[in-house]
Structures are given as structure tokens and as C-alpha cells.
Write an enzyme that holds these catalytic residues in place. Structure first.
Site, PDB file in Angstrom:
ATOM      1  N   ARG A 159       1.094  -0.856   0.003  1.00  0.00           N
ATOM      2  CA  ARG A 159      -0.398   0.035  -0.311  1.00  0.00           C
ATOM      3  C   ARG A 159       0.898   1.372  -0.524  1.00  0.00           C
ATOM      4  O   ARG A 159       1.734   0.972   1.122  1.00  0.00           O
ATOM      5  CB  ARG A 159      -0.773   0.220   1.149  1.00  0.00           C
ATOM      6  CG  ARG A 159      -1.665   1.333   1.206  1.00  0.00           C
ATOM      7  CD  ARG A 159      -2.806   1.873   2.590  1.00  0.00           C
ATOM      8  NE  ARG A 159      -3.005   2.431   2.679  1.00  0.00           N
ATOM      9  CZ  ARG A 159      -3.254   2.730   3.700  1.00  0.00           C
ATOM     10  NH1 ARG A 159      -2.603   3.402   4.509  1.00  0.00           N
ATOM     11  NH2 ARG A 159      -3.650   4.304   3.811  1.00  0.00           N
ATOM     12  N   HIS A 185      -2.714  10.860   0.735  1.00  0.00           N
ATOM     13  CA  HIS A 185      -2.294  10.637   1.914  1.00  0.00           C
ATOM     14  C   HIS A 185      -1.670  11.714   2.982  1.00  0.00           C
ATOM     15  O   HIS A 185      -0.419  12.464   2.768  1.00  0.00           O
ATOM     16  CB  HIS A 185      -0.837   9.636   1.451  1.00  0.00           C
ATOM     17  CG  HIS A 185      -0.946   9.179   3.312  1.00  0.00           C
ATOM     18  ND1 HIS A 185      -1.088   7.746   3.576  1.00  0.00           N
ATOM     19  CD2 HIS A 185      -0.933   9.581   4.853  1.00  0.00           C
ATOM     20  CE1 HIS A 185      -0.787   7.440   4.672  1.00  0.00           C
ATOM     21  NE2 HIS A 185      -0.281   8.528   5.723  1.00  0.00           N
ATOM     22  N   GLU A 207      -7.492   8.564   6.056  1.00  0.00           N
ATOM     23  CA  GLU A 207      -7.429   9.167   8.046  1.00  0.00           C
ATOM     24  C   GLU A 207      -7.901  10.539   7.709  1.00  0.00           C
ATOM     25  O   GLU A 207      -7.202  11.553   8.360  1.00  0.00           O
ATOM     26  CB  GLU A 207      -6.103   9.271   8.794  1.00  0.00           C
ATOM     27  CG  GLU A 207      -5.550   7.515   8.637  1.00  0.00           C
ATOM     28  CD  GLU A 207      -4.340   7.622  10.136  1.00  0.00           C
ATOM     29  OE1 GLU A 207      -3.997   8.930  10.166  1.00  0.00           O
ATOM     30  OE2 GLU A 207      -4.021   6.598  10.309  1.00  0.00           O
ATOM     31  N   ASN A 265      -7.443   2.006   9.508  1.00  0.00           N
ATOM     32  CA  ASN A 265      -5.518   2.106  10.145  1.00  0.00           C
ATOM     33  C   ASN A 265      -5.655   1.855  12.079  1.00  0.00           C
ATOM     34  O   ASN A 265      -6.986   2.589  12.351  1.00  0.00           O
ATOM     35  CB  ASN A 265      -5.438   3.319  10.070  1.00  0.00           C
ATOM     36  CG  ASN A 265      -5.382   3.087   8.875  1.00  0.00           C
ATOM     37  OD1 ASN A 265      -5.546   2.501   7.646  1.00  0.00           O
ATOM     38  ND2 ASN A 265      -4.570   4.740   8.054  1.00  0.00           N
ATOM     39  N   TYR A 317      -4.203   1.251  16.113  1.00  0.00           N
ATOM     40  CA  TYR A 317      -3.270   1.649  15.951  1.00  0.00           C
ATOM     41  C   TYR A 317      -3.482   1.446  17.858  1.00  0.00           C
ATOM     42  O   TYR A 317      -3.027   0.573  19.003  1.00  0.00           O
ATOM     43  CB  TYR A 317      -2.275   2.245  16.255  1.00  0.00           C
ATOM     44  CG  TYR A 317      -1.706   3.458  15.140  1.00  0.00           C
ATOM     45  CD1 TYR A 317      -0.697   2.855  14.930  1.00  0.00           C
ATOM     46  CD2 TYR A 317      -2.638   3.631  13.497  1.00  0.00           C
ATOM     47  CE1 TYR A 317      -0.135   2.728  13.431  1.00  0.00           C
ATOM     48  CE2 TYR A 317      -1.617   3.297  12.844  1.00  0.00           C
ATOM     49  CZ  TYR A 317      -0.927   2.907  12.577  1.00  0.00           C
ATOM     50  OH  TYR A 317      -0.157   2.837  11.142  1.00  0.00           O
ATOM     51  N   GLU A 366      -3.555   0.230   8.025  1.00  0.00           N
ATOM     52  CA  GLU A 366      -2.085   0.125   9.098  1.00  0.00           C
ATOM     53  C   GLU A 366      -2.223   0.297  10.527  1.00  0.00           C
ATOM     54  O   GLU A 366      -3.486  -0.424  10.872  1.00  0.00           O
ATOM     55  CB  GLU A 366      -2.134   2.013   9.363  1.00  0.00           C
ATOM     56  CG  GLU A 366      -1.502   2.492   7.404  1.00  0.00           C
ATOM     57  CD  GLU A 366      -1.596   3.895   8.405  1.00  0.00           C
ATOM     58  OE1 GLU A 366      -1.232   4.126   9.321  1.00  0.00           O
ATOM     59  OE2 GLU A 366      -1.045   4.648   7.411  1.00  0.00           O
TER      60      GLU A 366
HETATM   61  C1  PNW Z   1      -1.150   7.496  10.505  1.00  0.00           C
HETATM   62  N1  PNW Z   1      -3.245  10.293  16.587  1.00  0.00           N
HETATM   63  O1  PNW Z   1      -0.885   8.324  11.138  1.00  0.00           O
HETATM   64  C2  PNW Z   1      -1.243   7.621   9.699  1.00  0.00           C
HETATM   65  O2  PNW Z   1      -1.614   7.310   8.426  1.00  0.00           O
HETATM   66  C3  PNW Z   1       0.480   7.690   8.871  1.00  0.00           C
HETATM   67  O3  PNW Z   1       0.664   8.485   7.865  1.00  0.00           O
HETATM   68  C4  PNW Z   1       1.166   7.538  10.511  1.00  0.00           C
HETATM   69  O4  PNW Z   1       2.948   7.515  10.102  1.00  0.00           O
HETATM   70  C5  PNW Z   1       1.081   6.548  10.965  1.00  0.00           C
HETATM   71  O5  PNW Z   1       0.119   6.931  11.415  1.00  0.00           O
HETATM   72  C6  PNW Z   1       1.642   6.094  12.761  1.00  0.00           C
HETATM   73  O6  PNW Z   1       1.337   8.116  12.900  1.00  0.00           O
HETATM   74  C7  PNW Z   1      -1.231   8.839  12.919  1.00  0.00           C
HETATM   75  O7  PNW Z   1      -2.722  10.525  17.287  1.00  0.00           O
HETATM   76  C8  PNW Z   1      -1.360   9.614  13.039  1.00  0.00           C
HETATM   77  O8  PNW Z   1      -4.280   9.187  16.895  1.00  0.00           O
HETATM   78  C9  PNW Z   1      -1.959  10.642  14.704  1.00  0.00           C
HETATM   79  C10 PNW Z   1      -2.480   9.366  14.952  1.00  0.00           C
HETATM   80  C11 PNW Z   1      -3.011   8.761  14.115  1.00  0.00           C
HETATM   81  C12 PNW Z   1      -2.360   8.110  13.514  1.00  0.00           C
END
Ligand code: PNW
Length: 493
Positions: A120, A164, A210, A338, A340, A399
């Protein structure tokens, strides 16, 4: 793809009588011959992924490409922002980044060595339309033609994201970027142009990456480009234009795509995780899923803003027409999320929406990125909510990954056991989802290699390959060895 081999056949193949112990495992670093669906550890049946599961890695244009002035590329809001002193840690920029623009063949070989089936990446809008609209720059698109051909020559499926975050600066200057409806329209035109030229080879297109990050962090908190701090109606209208841009782009993609093209989104949904897995808290989490994503994924999937969102916004609610809502909710072929970090919720009968947020206690573990609280079950609840609430039939984890301190050891290797533990734990929860028939078809690890981590510059590394920015040398970390084994076995190891 190799044939699925069950435990008994595998035991036969390896010649072991009974359980294969960890010490008999092939050594890390080259096991493409290991049969699929066999983690060769106790409880294997709980570790296998569905046949044909698509393992991939992800990156984004501004974070890796560099070459910001080459072949007619126009400036983006991230060039402007990163060159504004004080906005990015150490005033780092993406001017060179990983020099992927020139080293893409090397990077495709990194993927090949991992055994990934898909990649991706994102297309830089200002390479293709230097001013965002107006005359295209064919040399800009040529780079992606070369990249796509190189991927296919190495049996890696290209999954392309159209936006992006590197918005052409000219659109910011003329229309206030996503504040202006004109940007949504320009995005659709760009989407149609790219689709017509790539979908003979690129079969999966993501519109936007995002909303929940680039609008909130860039237009609301001012921490990302364009560094604005909007509130009230202006903020809600900007959010609305972003989802409208997505919907218009879906229509433009459908109108110009070669047959067999599939279109979707890559959204970092807020993921409500029930504090305790009882029916009451689970129901609360499901309600929270709709409300916490009301401005983005919910309106895209349902074609309406939730009553609670509109009521809470009051006079600041976005202005929209029924036709716009129809456009925004144009049917998708798949949903990418995505994943996390979690948002814990509990049932709360006193709330009109039935839930309350539970803040992270101070001691809650997180990665070096301050926002990345570690809760593997987010990778179970995220796709489960999407499947259950909106009946999505094809889901991708677009992601997942984590930042780590990543200091090379004396032998030059990065032993990122923290990242390996993170990935193993999250994948175990993803496996729980696929075992319950949540239709997750693939997983894209963020990221293939360390890169420009937005406002954190080069300080927070997310890669499974270590990048020495002085030499541009890429070195596989322990997590790359781990991921290679996961892919080879189609199972958590
Ligand atoms: C994502 N938050 O960003 C992005 O899609 C990527 O480009 C980035 O490198 C990756 O996650 C890691 O950070 C985020 O503050 C940035 O919750 C900030 C947040 C979440 C995702």
C-alpha cells in the site's frame, strides 16, 4: 500460493513425531519453504489465518519519496509546513526523506525478501497536478507507472491511496484547502485522471487516508499541515467537505476505472473497546462506534449524520444537501481501517447514547508516540464493529504498527523485541476476529521502513527496516524477521 498444510501433514513433512518444538524451527531469516498455516508451536490451530490472506506493508508519498522538486512536482502543504521553523521536531523536512523516488527498486526488493503479497503506497497529488487542478504533469504519474510495473514484476499487488495528506499548496492558497468545496471537486478530478491511467494494473484504490488525523490534527489542533485551529461551523464544514471529496472521488473512480477495480477507504476510526466483555459494555461500545465516528466513517457507511451529532453541534452543524449525503455514501467495495490504539468505553445508562468514555490512566503503557496506547484487542474490536454495524463484506487493516526507540546493537542489528511483542499481540487479536468470520482479507504493516513521521520528524521510527538517513542504508530489524515468518506460515508466530 502454497497449498494449505494441516498439522499432521506438516509433522510428516518435517519428520517430527508429534509436536514440533520451537528449537526445531527453521532459523529466522529464510523460510519461504515452510508450509502455510503452520506456526509449528503449541496451539497452532489458534494461530492460522484464512487461506489467501493478503499480507502487506504500507507507506505514504511525502513520508518516503523525497525528490520534492523533481520532474515538475508542485509544492504541497507539507513542504510549506515542514519548512516553517518550529513546526516539526528538529525542523526536519521530507525534502529527501528515504529518497524512495530514486531507490524504489531497492525498496521493492525489501518487500520481496519479506514475501509480502501486497504493498500500500500513496500517490502524491502535487506530482500529478502541480497546482491541484489545471494542467496535469505526465512526468509525475510516470513515477507511479514505474513503481507499479516494478511491483508487478515481483509478484506484489499494488494498493494505491490517492490522498495521504500532501495537498497541493495552491489549493490551500486559493480555497483554504479542505475548507473549500472546490478542493473536494478538484480531488475527484484528480482521482478520475489517475484511475483512468493506472487501473489496468492497480486493482485496489483507496480514496483518502485518515480523515480522523489530517482534519483533526491539521485543521483543528494545528499540529499538522496546514496548521489551522478551526472551531465550530468552520471545522464541521471542513469535515463535511473532506467526506464529500471522498464520495465525489468514488464516483469519478467508478466512471473511469477499468473493469475489476475495487474502491474503498483507509480510515483511522476511533475504536471503542468495551472495558469488560459483557453484553452491556459491548452494546455500549457498538453505540460509541457510530457516534465517535459520526463525522467520517458513519456518514460514509450510513448516508446520514447521527441525530446525536447534529443535535450536539446545534447551530454549528455542517450545511449539507440530501444529494451530498448520497454522494458521500456511494457504495464501497471494501473498508480499510488503520488500527493503532483503543478508546475504552463503558455502559452508562444516564447517557443519551448509552456509553461513557474511560480515559487512559497515567500508567497505561504507550509507545514513544504519545498517542499510541497499547491495547491489542483494538485489532479485534475495530474490524468486528465495522462488520457488525455496517455489514462490510471485505475489510483490510490498512495500517498497524508501532514506534520504538530502535537503537542498533553492536552487530548493527536492531533487536526491536518491543515491536515484535506488539505485533504478535495485535495479530493474535486479529486472528480472533478472522476465526469469528469477520471478513478481514488483508493486513498492511505500518511501515515497511522508518520514515518521516510528520510533526515528529525522523525521531519516531515505525519501520520494520531500519533506515540510516546519512547513507540511505536499509537494514531489516528483528521485526522484519518476525513478519517474514508470519507471512511464510500464514500464522502468528
Ligand atoms: C497514521 N493520532 O497517522 C498515518 O496514516 C501515517 O502516515 C503515520 O505515519 C502513522 O499513522 C503513524 O503515526 C496517525 O494522533 C497520526 O492518533 C496520528 C494519530 C493517528 C494516526
Amino acid at each position: 500460493m502454497s497449498k494449505k498444510v494441516n498439522r499432521r501433514t506438516f509433522v510428516k513433512l518435517t519428520g517430527a513425531a508429534g509436536l514440533v518444538s520451537a528449537t526445531e524451527m527453521p532459523s529466522l531469516g529464510g523460510s519461504n519453504t515452510v508450509p502455510q498455516g503452520s506456526s509449528a508451536r503449541s496451539g497452532d490451530a489458534l494461530r492460522d489465518f484464512p487461506r489467501g490472506f493478503i499480507w502487506g506493508t504500507a507507506t505514504a508519498s511525502y513520508q518516503i519519496e523525497g525528490a520534492v522538486k523533481e520532474d515538475g512536482r508542485g509544492p504541497s502543504i507539507w513542504d510549506t509546513f515542514s519548512h516553517t521553523p518550529g513546526k516539526v521536531v528538529n525542523n526536519a523536512t521530507g525534502d529527501v526523506a528515504n529518497d524512495h523516488y530514486h531507490l524504489y527498486k531497492t525498496d521493492v526488493q525489501l518487500m520481496k525478501a519479506l514475501g509480502v503479497k501486497a504493498y500500500r503506497f500513496s500517490i502524491a497529488w502535487p506530482r500529478v497536478f502541480p497546482n491541484g487542478d489545471g494542467p496535469p504533469n505526465p512526468k509525475g504519474l510516470d513515477f507511479y507507472n514505474r513503481l507499479v510495473d516494478e511491483l508487478l514484476a515481483n509478484d506484489i499487488q499494488p494498493f494505491a491511496t490517492l490522498y495521504h495528506w500532501d495537498l497541493p499548496q495552491s489549493l490551500q492558497d486559493r480555497f483554504g484547502g479542505w475548507e473549500g468545496r472546490e478542493t473536494a471537486k478538484a480531488f475527484a478530478d484528480y482521482a478520475g485522471y489517475v484511475t483512468a491511467r493506472l487501473t489496468d494494473r492497480v486493482k485496489h484504490i483507496f480514496t483518502i487516508n485518515e480523515f480522523g488525523a489530517f482534519i483533526e490534527v491539521g485543521y483543528r489542533w494545528g499540529i499538522h499541515a496546514p496548521g489551522l485551529k478551526l472551531t465550530g461551523l468552520r471545522l464541521n464544514q471542513t469535515r463535511h467537505h473532506a467526506v464529500l471529496g471522498h464520495g465525489l472521488a468514488v464516483q469519478a473512480i467508478r466512471a473511469s476505472a477499468k473493469s475489476g477495480t475495487r474502491v474503498g477507504i483507509a480510515e483511522n476510526i476511533t475504536i471503542p473497546v468495551p472495558v469488560v466483555e459483557t453484553p452491556t459494555h459491548v452494546a455500549a461500545a457498538e453505540s460509541a462506534m457510530r457516534e465517535m465516528n459520526a463525522q467520517y466513517l458513519t456518514v460514509i457507511m450510513e448516508g446520514k449524520y447521527t441525530d446525536y451529532y447534529l443535535k450536539s453541534a446545534g447551530a454549528d452543524a455542517p450545511k449539507f444537501t440530501p444529494e451530498e449525503l448520497k454522494t458521500i455514501s456511494s457504495p464501497l467495495d471494501f473498508v480499510g481501517i488503520n488500527v493503532y490504539t483503543p478508546q475504552f468505553v463503558r455502559a452508562d445508562a444516564s447517557s443519551p447514547v448509552g456509553y461513557a468514555q474511560v480515559p487512559h490512566p497515567k500508567s497505561f503503557p504507550h509507545a514513544p508516540s504519545f498517542w499510541l496506547f497499547i491495547a491489542p484487542d483494538a485489532l479485534y474490536w475495530g474490524p468486528r464493529h465495522v462488520a457488525k454495524l455496517w455489514n462490510a463484506k471485505e475489510i483490510y487493516i490498512t495500517e498497524n504498527g508501532c514506534s520504538a526507540s530502535d537503537e542498533p546493537a553492536a552487530d548493527g542489528k536492531v533487536y526491536d523485541t518491543d515491536r515484535v511483542t506488539y505485533l504478535r499481540s495485535y495479530l493474535t487479536q486479529l486472528r480472533r476476529a478472522t476465526a469469528e468470520n469477520v471478513p478481514v482479507r488483508g493486513y498492511f504493516l505500518w511501515s515497511l521502513m522508518d520514515n518521516f513521521e510528520w510533526a515528529d520528524g525522523y525521531t519516531n521510527r515505525f519501520g520494520i527496516h531500519y533506515v540510516d538517513y546519512a547513507t540511505q542504508k536499509r537494514t531489516p530489524k528483528l521485526s522484519a524477521d518476525f513478519y517474514r515468518e508470519v507471512i511464510a506460515r500464514n500464522a502468528v508466530v
